[in-house]
Design a protein around this motif. Structure first.
Motif, PDB file in Angstrom:
ATOM      1  N   PHE A  72      -4.817  -8.892  -8.094  1.00 25.15           N
ATOM      2  CA  PHE A  72      -5.985  -9.678  -8.492  1.00 25.15           C
ATOM      3  C   PHE A  72      -6.712 -10.280  -7.295  1.00 25.15           C
ATOM      4  O   PHE A  72      -7.759 -10.883  -7.428  1.00 25.15           O
ATOM      5  N   TRP A  73      -6.136 -10.133  -6.103  1.00 25.76           N
ATOM      6  CA  TRP A  73      -6.810 -10.689  -4.939  1.00 25.76           C
ATOM      7  C   TRP A  73      -7.739  -9.645  -4.319  1.00 25.76           C
ATOM      8  O   TRP A  73      -7.722  -8.484  -4.696  1.00 25.76           O
ATOM      9  N   LYS A  74      -8.519 -10.097  -3.383  1.00 28.79           N
ATOM     10  CA  LYS A  74      -9.450  -9.211  -2.691  1.00 28.79           C
ATOM     11  C   LYS A  74      -8.700  -8.159  -1.892  1.00 28.79           C
ATOM     12  O   LYS A  74      -7.747  -8.486  -1.196  1.00 28.79           O
ATOM     13  N   GLY A  76      -8.966 -23.147  -6.616  1.00 23.97           N
ATOM     14  CA  GLY A  76      -8.832 -21.771  -6.133  1.00 23.97           C
ATOM     15  C   GLY A  76      -7.597 -21.549  -5.290  1.00 23.97           C
ATOM     16  O   GLY A  76      -7.220 -20.415  -5.021  1.00 23.97           O
ATOM     17  N   ASP A  77      -6.945 -22.620  -4.823  1.00 21.17           N
ATOM     18  CA  ASP A  77      -5.695 -22.485  -4.057  1.00 21.17           C
ATOM     19  C   ASP A  77      -4.525 -22.532  -5.018  1.00 21.17           C
ATOM     20  O   ASP A  77      -4.374 -23.496  -5.781  1.00 21.17           O
ATOM     21  N   TRP A  78      -3.685 -21.551  -4.937  1.00 23.45           N
ATOM     22  CA  TRP A  78      -2.452 -21.568  -5.709  1.00 23.45           C
ATOM     23  C   TRP A  78      -1.369 -22.180  -4.812  1.00 23.45           C
ATOM     24  O   TRP A  78      -1.037 -21.602  -3.789  1.00 23.45           O
ATOM     25  N   THR A 116      -3.753 -15.433  -2.539  1.00 14.92           N
ATOM     26  CA  THR A 116      -4.328 -16.665  -3.109  1.00 14.92           C
ATOM     27  C   THR A 116      -3.410 -17.893  -2.998  1.00 14.92           C
ATOM     28  O   THR A 116      -3.768 -18.969  -3.473  1.00 14.92           O
ATOM     29  N   SER A 160      -9.973 -16.453   0.794  1.00 12.00           N
ATOM     30  CA  SER A 160      -8.978 -17.212   0.041  1.00 12.00           C
ATOM     31  C   SER A 160      -7.652 -17.103   0.776  1.00 12.00           C
ATOM     32  O   SER A 160      -7.528 -16.355   1.742  1.00 12.00           O
TER      33      SER A 160
END
Lengths: 741, 741
Positions: free
Chosen positions: B76-78, B445-447, B391, B387
């Motif tokens: 799911f990340w870039k 947005g930071d996990w 993430t 990010s």
């Protein structure tokens, strides 16, 4: 979360309010009608992608088609790549269930309300009610694209896309509730059928015959009658052996096989059949040399072109000007491919400074938003910014100016808004390269281009660059306002004012009545060049007195080095037009562009120096045929005749308001059309009669006349000094009697 | 411009000086010998690319092979993409002319001293003398790579590469004289033959038979005897109809076809022939259900693996510990593919926190630099940083720690240096996300992950994150020093000191004798968790008194919530080992990892809670079989036994210096090997006898003994408190008599 309707409404409202067209109530009625209409007829679907990604991908394909003497010749700047993994989604509210066809270029999954369908379905059923559809696509080889076709559930630019979900689950399987995912509206073009895979796009071609085919001692010389572009086709090619095709924009180039800039060499081994070369080329002539055992019947070509329709036009009593206009048109069309390129033999690349002029010409001829947007996105590339666009400082700045003009001519606030982040990071790169005086000065790695001109100094902080810089900052402020970033508006406005202030404090030489060329080691130089002075005129950065003084001290001053490229002639002529010197410009056009025609040009050149003769004209960059004989920047009469003779230009975004200042410039009569987003403004003008019809907005006619002009359709206001003004309303036929000065 | 030799010499010298191995004169002799040797034997060639690009491309391929119940399941990340246009060059000085073969993946040109060869040559001749060869490659579909094979002219990582020339010509054809092009050393792996195109890389496979194949009422159940990974093969498959393969890491999962996490469904229509599934999967069991008209003879598999050799080893008198070591080894190998991944059923992705543990285990087992470097590059991706890595805030920080450890264990300064720019922009992202106190706190947005633990607070600035942050900043200072960026060294050193200072000012609770969990709304919380406390111990951020107090107040305190994931058990056990509590750790290892073995585990799990029973163990994330039963982070005994029992760890880069502190932890004897860049350190240890042989560096043996230890090979120094030290020289066999405490 707003509904799509609400979102579109508020978005459109912001645009329209800005354009001062509609009152808010009217807007809602209009939108409701529009939506109902869509609801009845079904929605149009198109292939979509992450905005900019396809444009960058396609420009890479196009820009890497250049060869030089058989060798691959790619660009030297950084080229970017697409995001390989994209999420597309949209929420639909359906009154009845729908069967939806799904076409995807890539590996993918489909989710309905967050739940995945098994496998990669080609058809899904979406139940009635409100549902969210996500399609996630991985494609590393080419851009992830999708095409969705149901009744209401169709893919278009209202879908939202991201390359980064920023979503995660905790150990219980619960999805993170805070999302900072940045969604963009999808990009699209006109791939409106499922079988029009964007990655397979090729420009259309059509067969064209040669004007003459002549056998000589050592080969065949083919003349296509004029500069052209496409694929050479050999009919009924047969035998076994080698065959070479030498391309020439001039006859000299085609037959001077040791120096032709481009050629194809192939090995033939076949009984019969037609053969078309793999790579398109620019040429008027080709020379074909084949082994004796290799024969062919005929030579023709497939002309490759971007299918843009002419909307604007210009015609006048002077046949030479009409020829210039027609050849400019042909030059412009040849240099317009998937994107606006510089030239068709060389470089076949997108150069920002060249593209910027193509944009302006486009607004007066084809008025195609798509090519402007694609070119803008391709030039910008992706973050991080590691150098100027095309490595050239001025070209980065023209890129901002291009956005400014695009908004003005098209009124397309959506595109400009969606571009804001890219503008911001580009500008942040520029701001990071100011010198201690806050001015732009070439740092190592920065190409300060300005113009191809021998001995032109690039040292220190060049005034010309500061002018473009100021206008770029003004563009930032304009777009910041459109995206409602108030702090940014303030910041960029202040920065722009500061650069403009310095421009006059530092570079204005009172004695010379001119902006000097540069500021080196803490001192302005004495050097006066035309560049900054002419831009300052049509940027309207000067008062009338300064403008007039510059006209004499710079533009009409033969001691100031002359300009020899059509590229800068463009702006020189524009400056003279802006000063009302159309008569001068008519003469210059006839001598400069007419000069090329007299030498047999069938398209306008990269550079023209009347002092040269014969094949000397073809040389450049130290190569015998290095010059490009079809260069977009040669086509500027398209722009000059539309904007400064017909005299039509927008003053509000998308021609919500505009002015008409006809100027015959010594012509007896002229007639023409200027395209606007809503159709053409039509105009006929002689020394006594002026006819106007406009389909849009509110125009202001500013007419110079010896006596008060008259017409039935409205009342002129006398502004003094023989100037009369009339408000032009849309869809009215104006027939005006007046007396040209 | 330095010559290549001079450059390599000075570069190597800097490395070696740092490692304190060679005096400078010796180095020159060594290098001259090395170069002469190469000169005589010819040079090895390999496929090369822009560093990081192939790694990112390959990781995209690998990470997008996950499916969940038949549906494509991407990250799911870039994910980033390669540069499509790359310039490769090197200057060679040849005594004789050479014929050179050129292989390229992409469209390309070749230049000799700036002049292009015609077309895209497959063979060129390089004349004697000093010559520069450039190869420019465009490939949008896959990474531009080249393979060059002459005698001395060969492609290897000494070639320089760029994605941006920043070169231009003026109107006379003259090339710009100022170049700011950034050149990097080319990336490579082990594609040493022209036909080993990097883009075609696939992991090797080998056939494996099933342990049992049983027909049931409704299908066939195959047991491969242990957890495994690869492609199911159906022998002599024939007939027409559907066939489904349900995979299970447990028997329960394979037969519960409505809930198995992965399956393959195929349509069969063939007379005969073997069939192998397209996508590799993780499983021990499979259940196959076919239409009656579809039959097959046998089921086997192709086991897919990364071909890494074991170098380290461990054996002891306790057979349960030996089993744990062996299963850990198998778990590690299964979870090592092209890159270090988290688990083989799920997620098959590169998670930075998981990879970080794999690095550490790797240093004590396979010691493969390639997989560490590839994983490091793939995790980092490209600029701009948008990010955290995966993430996750902690995962970004582990990435820095991974670089620190890689340098320490490998001594590979070249890689670490070439990575500096990427480290800097990553750290700049991190620094931009500090709160007003200068601490890292989760922004939208930071996990903030820390661990899978129910109810674990992620609010405010968590102490655990600050610890990782401090060590990350120390890593930046270390690498800044290696690249001789003095200002950066100062900046990062100061930032690290500042965070460490705050760590104790803010989070140390004197009453609880512990670092508290977090700092929320300007106040430290009362909450004590194990995370920060255990990291502070083995980061050596505490004095001895603090360490000992934490042991009792936190680590051995049952009121502090226990850790249930092998992931954090890794660090908990490490902290106890660092406190000398190996006996405790032995017991924990036997109960926790031994506990999984008793339940029939053939590889170690993602999570283990002894309180659960039966199929409960397989559930996670709200799914019946959501847990991964082969997860790299379960293999930590590899690391613990090597570093804290055999007790070997580097103190200077690449084992230039190191320590050995053997600790039996209750075992009667142990023996094993610890790999170093120069070979294995071998060790045997009983309660009375210690044997050591080391191939490299200078070691310090720190031995606890009731009486003064003796050996012929050196003299012990009594450090008091039963501690004795001996310097270990390389290539000497030490045989020591002592008496364990």
């Amino acid at each position: 979360m707003k509904s799509t309707f609400e979102y579109m409404e508020s978005s459109l409202r912001r645009t329209l309010v800005h354009l001062n067209i509609y009152k808010q109530k009217k807007l809602r009625t209009f939108l409701v009608l529009l939506f109902s209409f869509w609801g009845l007829t079904g929605f149009a679907q198109t292939w979509i992608w992450y905005p900019g990604d396809y444009e960058i991908w396609l420009s890479n394909q196009m820009q890497n088609r250049r060869t030089e003497r058989g060798t691959f010749f790619p660009v030297f700047w950084k080229i970017d790549n697409h995001y390989p993994l994209i999420d597309f989604h949209k929420v639909f509210d359906l009154s009845t269930p729908e069967e939806v066809d799904i076409y995807v270029d890539g590996q993918y999954n489909v989710k309905l309300d967050g739940k995945a369908f098994e496998g990669s379905p080609k058809k899904i059923t979406v139940p009635a009610g409100k549902h969210k559809i996500n399609i996630k696509v991985f494609n590393q080889k080419q851009v992830p694209t999708i095409f969705v076709k149901g009744n209401k559930v169709v893919s278009d630019s209202s879908w939202l896309v991201t390359y980064e979900d920023k979503e995660w689950i905790d150990e219980t399987g619960k999805t993170s509730d805070v999302s900072t995912t940045k969604w963009m509206n999808a990009g699209s073009w006109n791939f409106n059928n499922s079988d029009q895979l964007p990655a397979n796009f090729m420009l259309p071609t059509k067969p064209m015959e040669a004007a003459s085919i002549n056998k000589t001692n050592d080969g065949t010389i083919v003349d296509f009658g004029k500069e052209t572009f496409g694929y050479i086709k050999l009919h009924n090619l047969k035998g076994k052996g080698k065959l070479a095709i030498y391309y020439g924009e001039s006859r000299e180039e085609a037959i001077d096989t040791a120096h032709t800039e481009t050629y194809d060499k192939i090995s033939v081994d076949q009984q019969s059949g037609d053969y078309t070369v793999e790579l398109s080329k620019a040429f008027r002539f080709v020379k074909i040399i084949a082994d004796p055992a290799v024969t062919f019947d005929k030579v023709s070509m497939l002309y490759e072109y971007a299918d843009l329709q002419d909307k604007g036009s210009f015609k006048c009593n002077d046949e030479e000007i009409n020829r210039i206009y027609d050849v400019a048109k042909y030059t412009f069309h040849l240099s317009t491919k998937e994107f606006f390129i510089d030239g068709i033999k060389r470089d076949r690349w997108i150069w920002s400074g060249d593209a910027y002029q193509s944009y302006l010409m486009n607004y007066y001829l084809t008025n195609d938003n798509g090519t402007v947007k694609r070119t803008t996105l391709a030039l910008r590339g992706k973050d991080p910014v590691t150098s100027h666009i095309n490595t050239i400082m001025d070209y980065t700045l023209y890129w901002f100016l291009g956005v400014y003009d695009y908004y003005l001519y098209s009124g397309d606030a959506d595109f400009v808004r969606s571009n804001y982040d890219r503008m911001k990071s580009m500008m942040s790169y520029v701001l990071g390269r100011r010198n201690k005086d806050g001015l732009l000065e070439g740092l190592p790695g920065d190409w300060v281009f300005i113009d191809w001109a021998e001995g032109l100094s690039k040292q220190g902080a060049v005034s010309f660059e500061q002018l473009l810089f100021a206008r770029s900052l003004e563009t930032m402020a304009l777009v910041a306002d459109l995206v409602e970033e108030k702090e940014d508006v303030g910041m960029y406005t202040k920065l722009a004012a500061d650069v403009k202030k310095k421009l006059f404090e530092i570079y204005w030489n009172e004695q010379k009545q001119a902006i000097v060329h540069s500021y080196v080691n803490g001192k302005p130089t004495d050097n006066v060049t035309r560049y900054a002075n002419m831009f300052a005129i049509f940027f309207d950065y000067l008062n009338d007195k300064q403008k007039n003084n510059i006209k004499n001290s710079v533009l009409l001053n033969n001691d100031v080095p002359p300009i020899t490229t059509p590229y800068m002639r463009f702006y020189e002529m524009e400056a003279m037009c802006a000063l009302g010197e159309q008569e001068y410009v008519t003469k210059e056009m006839k001598s400069y562009w007419g000069g090329m025609l007299k030498l047999g040009a069938t398209s306008f050149w990269e550079e023209y120096n009347p002092k040269k003769s014969g094949a000397e004209h073809y040389a450049m960059y130290g190569r015998k045929y290095g010059k490009s004989l079809c260069h977009a920047w040669g086509a500027s009469p398209l722009y000059l005749l539309g904007k400064y003779y017909l005299g039509v230009k927008p003053t509000g975004a998308g021609y919500s308001t505009y002015t008409i200042e006809p100027a015959l410039g010594g012509l007896k009569w002229m007639e023409g059309k200027v395209p606007t987003p809503a159709g053409n403004i039509e105009l006929y003008c002689s020394t006594t009669n002026l006819k106007i019809k406009a389909p849009t907005g509110t125009g202001t006619l500013m007419l110079k006349s010896k006596k008060a002009p008259v017409c039935k359709e409205g009342n002129f206001v006398n502004k003094g000094n023989d100037l009369y003004e009339l408000t032009i309303e849309k869809n009215k036929d104006y027939d005006i009697k007046y007396q040209a000065l």
